[in-house]
Design a protein around this motif. Sequence first.
Motif, PDB file in Angstrom:
ATOM      1  N   ALA A  89       0.804  -1.088   0.048  1.00 31.70           N
ATOM      2  CA  ALA A  89       0.009   0.068   0.137  1.00 31.70           C
ATOM      3  C   ALA A  89       0.824   1.193  -0.086  1.00 31.70           C
ATOM      4  O   ALA A  89       0.693   2.308  -0.816  1.00 31.70           O
ATOM      5  CB  ALA A  89      -0.877   0.020   1.235  1.00 31.70           C
ATOM      6  N   PHE A  90       1.961   1.124   0.824  1.00 31.58           N
ATOM      7  CA  PHE A  90       2.888   2.341   0.848  1.00 31.58           C
ATOM      8  C   PHE A  90       3.410   2.738  -0.504  1.00 31.58           C
ATOM      9  O   PHE A  90       3.594   3.567  -1.076  1.00 31.58           O
ATOM     10  CB  PHE A  90       3.999   2.219   1.949  1.00 31.58           C
ATOM     11  N   MET A  91       4.121   1.491  -0.891  1.00 27.66           N
ATOM     12  CA  MET A  91       4.984   1.518  -2.204  1.00 27.66           C
ATOM     13  C   MET A  91       4.018   1.557  -3.322  1.00 27.66           C
ATOM     14  O   MET A  91       4.504   2.860  -4.235  1.00 27.66           O
ATOM     15  CB  MET A  91       5.855   0.216  -2.587  1.00 27.66           C
ATOM     16  N   SER A  92       2.898   1.385  -3.602  1.00 29.77           N
ATOM     17  CA  SER A  92       2.097   1.784  -4.755  1.00 29.77           C
ATOM     18  C   SER A  92       1.535   3.122  -4.570  1.00 29.77           C
ATOM     19  O   SER A  92       1.176   3.528  -5.687  1.00 29.77           O
ATOM     20  CB  SER A  92       0.634   0.602  -4.591  1.00 29.77           C
ATOM     21  N   ASN A  93       1.644   3.735  -3.524  1.00 29.59           N
ATOM     22  CA  ASN A  93       1.229   5.315  -3.549  1.00 29.59           C
ATOM     23  C   ASN A  93       2.236   6.050  -3.115  1.00 29.59           C
ATOM     24  O   ASN A  93       2.170   7.178  -2.915  1.00 29.59           O
ATOM     25  CB  ASN A  93       0.122   5.379  -2.471  1.00 29.59           C
ATOM     26  N   GLN A  94       3.868   5.734  -3.569  1.00 28.40           N
ATOM     27  CA  GLN A  94       4.854   6.498  -3.654  1.00 28.40           C
ATOM     28  C   GLN A  94       5.173   7.123  -2.152  1.00 28.40           C
ATOM     29  O   GLN A  94       5.931   8.047  -2.214  1.00 28.40           O
ATOM     30  CB  GLN A  94       4.599   7.826  -4.517  1.00 28.40           C
ATOM     31  N   LEU A 107      -1.261 -10.028  -5.545  1.00 28.79           N
ATOM     32  CA  LEU A 107      -2.061  -9.553  -6.704  1.00 28.79           C
ATOM     33  C   LEU A 107      -3.351  -8.716  -6.514  1.00 28.79           C
ATOM     34  O   LEU A 107      -3.537  -7.777  -7.204  1.00 28.79           O
ATOM     35  CB  LEU A 107      -2.622 -10.804  -7.231  1.00 28.79           C
ATOM     36  N   ARG A 108      -3.848  -8.834  -5.091  1.00 31.17           N
ATOM     37  CA  ARG A 108      -5.011  -8.121  -4.713  1.00 31.17           C
ATOM     38  C   ARG A 108      -4.538  -6.577  -4.628  1.00 31.17           C
ATOM     39  O   ARG A 108      -5.469  -5.905  -4.978  1.00 31.17           O
ATOM     40  CB  ARG A 108      -5.710  -8.666  -3.581  1.00 31.17           C
ATOM     41  N   MET A 109      -3.446  -6.280  -3.863  1.00 31.84           N
ATOM     42  CA  MET A 109      -3.145  -5.223  -3.729  1.00 31.84           C
ATOM     43  C   MET A 109      -2.673  -4.401  -4.672  1.00 31.84           C
ATOM     44  O   MET A 109      -2.877  -3.102  -5.045  1.00 31.84           O
ATOM     45  CB  MET A 109      -1.953  -4.984  -2.490  1.00 31.84           C
ATOM     46  N   VAL A 110      -1.984  -4.892  -5.750  1.00 33.37           N
ATOM     47  CA  VAL A 110      -1.554  -4.325  -6.907  1.00 33.37           C
ATOM     48  C   VAL A 110      -2.708  -3.983  -7.724  1.00 33.37           C
ATOM     49  O   VAL A 110      -2.846  -3.069  -8.313  1.00 33.37           O
ATOM     50  CB  VAL A 110      -0.528  -5.195  -7.604  1.00 33.37           C
ATOM     51  N   MET A 111      -3.558  -5.035  -7.817  1.00 34.10           N
ATOM     52  CA  MET A 111      -4.655  -4.541  -8.443  1.00 34.10           C
ATOM     53  C   MET A 111      -5.699  -3.417  -7.882  1.00 34.10           C
ATOM     54  O   MET A 111      -6.204  -2.653  -8.892  1.00 34.10           O
ATOM     55  CB  MET A 111      -5.729  -5.900  -8.325  1.00 34.10           C
ATOM     56  N   TYR A 112      -5.636  -3.424  -6.656  1.00 32.87           N
ATOM     57  CA  TYR A 112      -6.262  -2.197  -6.168  1.00 32.87           C
ATOM     58  C   TYR A 112      -5.781  -0.946  -6.355  1.00 32.87           C
ATOM     59  O   TYR A 112      -6.416  -0.118  -6.660  1.00 32.87           O
ATOM     60  CB  TYR A 112      -6.411  -2.536  -4.322  1.00 32.87           C
TER      61      TYR A 112
END
Length: 292
Positions: A185-190, A223-228
């Motif tokens: 979650a942190f990484m996907s939102n920079q 997979l769920r988190m990256v899809m989100y």
Amino acid sequence: MTIVLPCYNEQDHVIDEVERICKAMDASGHTYELLAVDDCSTDGTLARLEEAAPNFPHMQVVPFHRNGGSGTVRRIGSQQAKGDIVVWTDADMSYPNERIPDLVDILDEDPTVDQVVGARTSEEGTHKILRVPAKWFIRKTAEHLAGQKIPDLNSGLRAFRRDVAEPYLKLLPPGFSCVTTITLAFMSNQHDVRYVPIDYAKRAGKSKFHFVHDAYRYILQVLRMVMYFNPLKVLMPPALWLLGLGIAKGVYDLIVHPVRFANNTVMIFVTGMIIASLALLADLIVRSRGDT
């Protein structure tokens, strides 16, 4: 700051862990609270915590009346935290909890860092022969999908800023994969995640990790988190691969029998188009959601 400590059937060593944490925090000079959450233990863990509570003024014992899992404990503990910084760790003597002040110091000194994770330098868990390659595969999958290097995907020792994590706490699953979730979650939102190497000891007591079930949940959660947050990362590569394969097969069909395409050629190309359309639609939904 708030330290969230999930406790489940840890009666033989939970007080030793609490003492180690409080001793390190008292010496550091940080203001802190320790939320020792008993996750409906079936042994004497809760009784030991309540008996020892007067000796640890910074500790608050929180009993659960049903077993919710470590992810549920961490989510509720983080939501109830009074501190600006939240620390997650375990009560099984495996993590060097005396280093918690070091993780917090990094957040205090560098405002650009939003999470600090203890990266384990060894694997001491059960099913070691199976766990090492499985965790390597899951971590490499997560690195590819997140687009960043991840030294330790599911370390249980970490400190993060509560206000940054708050929007993502609702995404935490009840089990062990909650640590994977908060990382992605942190990484996907920079949000900047920093790793520091830590020692890792063999856990005290019986492991709650079930290899097949939990490994499956880990990769599913990745997979769920990256899809989100970034569905194009998951859906567009297979879509483009199918479209390319369909075009190549179509060229082959035209050479072999110019008047028609084979049924499987049409199915491959149409499947690629459908997945690509779903990828673009999912990306549009993510970008218009407004909660990231």
